[in-house]
Structures are given as C-alpha cells and as structure tokens.
Design a protein around this motif. Structure first.
Motif, PDB file in Angstrom:
ATOM      1  N   ILE A   9      -3.683  -2.433  -9.098  1.00  0.00           N
ATOM      2  CA  ILE A   9      -2.908  -1.583  -8.198  1.00  0.00           C
ATOM      3  C   ILE A   9      -1.455  -1.650  -8.670  1.00  0.00           C
ATOM      4  O   ILE A   9      -0.930  -2.742  -8.921  1.00  0.00           O
ATOM      5  N   GLU A  84      -1.588  -0.139  -0.521  1.00  0.00           N
ATOM      6  CA  GLU A  84      -2.404   0.701  -1.403  1.00  0.00           C
ATOM      7  C   GLU A  84      -3.761   0.060  -1.665  1.00  0.00           C
ATOM      8  O   GLU A  84      -4.790   0.744  -1.715  1.00  0.00           O
ATOM      9  N   LEU A  85      -3.778  -1.258  -1.808  1.00  0.00           N
ATOM     10  CA  LEU A  85      -5.050  -1.978  -1.975  1.00  0.00           C
ATOM     11  C   LEU A  85      -5.956  -1.750  -0.769  1.00  0.00           C
ATOM     12  O   LEU A  85      -7.147  -1.431  -0.922  1.00  0.00           O
ATOM     13  N   ASP A  87      -5.886   0.687   1.410  1.00  0.00           N
ATOM     14  CA  ASP A  87      -6.334   2.081   1.396  1.00  0.00           C
ATOM     15  C   ASP A  87      -7.491   2.258   0.419  1.00  0.00           C
ATOM     16  O   ASP A  87      -8.491   2.921   0.734  1.00  0.00           O
ATOM     17  N   THR A  88      -7.360   1.673  -0.753  1.00  0.00           N
ATOM     18  CA  THR A  88      -8.402   1.789  -1.786  1.00  0.00           C
ATOM     19  C   THR A  88      -9.714   1.182  -1.312  1.00  0.00           C
ATOM     20  O   THR A  88     -10.796   1.718  -1.581  1.00  0.00           O
TER      21      THR A  88
END
Length: 270
Positions: A9, A84-85, A87-88
């Motif tokens: 990420i 972001e992690l 969300d992923t």
C-alpha cells in the motif's frame, strides 16, 4: 488462529493479522506504539476475538512491515496508508484502537475519515509532543546515522526499557523480552527511524483535537511514566466527545499488564 499477511500500500509492504469473527458487526483495528509491533497486543487479543473482528497492523517501519527509505513517515501518511489498507480489505464499522504513538495515528485517521472511524480507543496515547527541532532533524542526514541510532537504543537494552514502561516487573519474562527485541535484529529499521525522526510532524494541536467529534475512550495507567496521566487529562479536556478511565497499579503497557481490564472497558464502550 490469526491469518498474517502482507500487502503493498502506498509503495510499502504493510503486515497485518486478521482474527475473523463469523457474527461480529464491528471490527477493532489495533495499532501499536513506537518501537513496538502487533506483539504488544498478544494478551488482549484472546479476549477481544470472542466478540469482534480484529485487524492488528504493524505500521511502517515497525514489526514485519516495510522499512523503505522512500516512504514518508509522517503521522498523516501512516494514517492514510492504514485507511487505504482497511478499504482494500473491505472492512467497515471501524473501531480504531491505538497504543501510545498509535493513538496519534488513530486521531489522524479520525480527522481524515471521520465517517469511517465509528469510535476511537486511545490507550496511553502520546500527546502534545512537538516536532523535532531543526538541528536534530539535520542530524538525520549524517552518513551512517542508522548506526548511531542503533547504539543509542542499545544503551539500556530491551529488558531495561521494559522495566521502565511496566509497573509490575514480574510480568517481564524471556518470551516478552524476545518479542520486543526481535524487530531490532534487522538493521534496516535504524535508517528508517532516522527518516521518521525527520518526517514526523508534531502531535495534533488542541485546535485540531477539538475538531474531532468521534467518540473516544481514553485508557490510562496511574503509574505511566512514559506518557503521564496529565497528558490523558489534557486529551480528555481537548477531545469534545471523550471519557477517561484510569486503571490502578499499571504502567505504560496497559495491553500487556491489564488485558482483562482493558477488554472490559472496551466492551463497555462499544
């Protein structure tokens, strides 16, 4: 049993462990403190995993996550990388939990995505620490600075540091020493720590803290000599939707020293 994985990420490898609960609606994200890793939650997780999904994250450059010299080690960037992690991985209804420096990362996450962070739990959260002064930041450009940082950290050693951060010294055993020592067997972390010293902005100012509407639980040990209780009192004052719980006869490593008490307060809060 946890499922440990790494994913790239923001151009850096992030290590995380998932403890999935088949019926849980909430997910607790655990973020450790400075010079630590997911290991610091090893005694708290067995309580929590009965009730919630858990994602325990090693934030860079610590633990098993990357130590790239290209990464920007600011709180803001670390926070956005963790968001972001999550969300992923597809998680929602996040209860973000941070210990010590991890608490500052949680607060940054709450500012960046207030709709995403449902609640925040701040355990012995660092606060009001200014950015390193310019002469110290300039020292991080000195060749071989990583070696100097390693020598500095080795002065007191892991066992010496643990004696400072816990109140009940009897909990310190060989497994605990090895767990906190392991990440520092890898020399690349020391150069990354120099970059973190250079990049790290100061802790959030009161005006920023006062803008956070996320419900916050503050947990503190009454014998915390690393982040004293007066910091907890200041944070409780500046965070408009917060409550402070003080746990007796406890130092800085609350998840290690009093995991059952910490669990009880978390469940009561959520």
């Amino acid at each position: 049993m946890p499922i440990g994985s790494s994913i790239k990420i923001n151009d850096i490898s992030i290590y995380y462990e998932e403890y999935k609960h088949p019926n849980a609606l909430n997910t607790i994200v655990l973020i450790h403190g400075f010079l630590s890793s997911s290991f610091s939650f090893r005694r708290l997780i067995p309580y929590l995993e009965k009730d919630v999904n858990i994602v325990s994250i090693d934030f860079p450059p610590f633990g098993k996550s990357g130590k790239s010299l290209k990464f920007s080690y600011t709180y803001a960037n670390i926070a956005s990388t963790i968001l972001e992690l999550l969300d992923t991985l597809g998680y929602k209804n996040i209860i973000a939990t941070g210990h010590s420096m991890g608490g500052q990362i949680v607060l940054n996450m709450s500012i960046q995505r207030p709709e995403f962070i449902k609640k925040a739990i701040l355990i012995s959260c660092s606060g009001y620490v200014p950015r390193a002064k310019l002469p110290l930041r300039m020292l991080t450009y000195v060749p071989f600075i990583g070696r100097f940082i390693k020598l500095y950290l080795e002065k007191s050693g892991v066992e010496g540091n643990l004696n400072i951060v816990v109140y009940d010294k009897s909990i310190i055993d060989e497994k605990m020493i090895k767990g906190y020592e392991e990440p520092f067997h890898h020399n690349e972390i020391f150069r990354a720590l120099a970059k973190m010293l250079r990049h790290r902005e100061g802790d959030l100012a009161p005006v920023s803290l006062q803008s956070i509407q996320t419900p916050c639980l503050l947990l503190w040990g009454d014998h915390d000599t690393i982040v004293p209780l007066n910091i907890g009192n200041r944070l409780a004052y500046d965070l408009p939707n917060s409550s402070l719980v003080v746990i007796k006869n406890t130092g800085h490593l609350l998840p290690e020293e009093k995991p059952k008490e910490v669990y009880d307060e978390i469940i009561r809060f959520i």
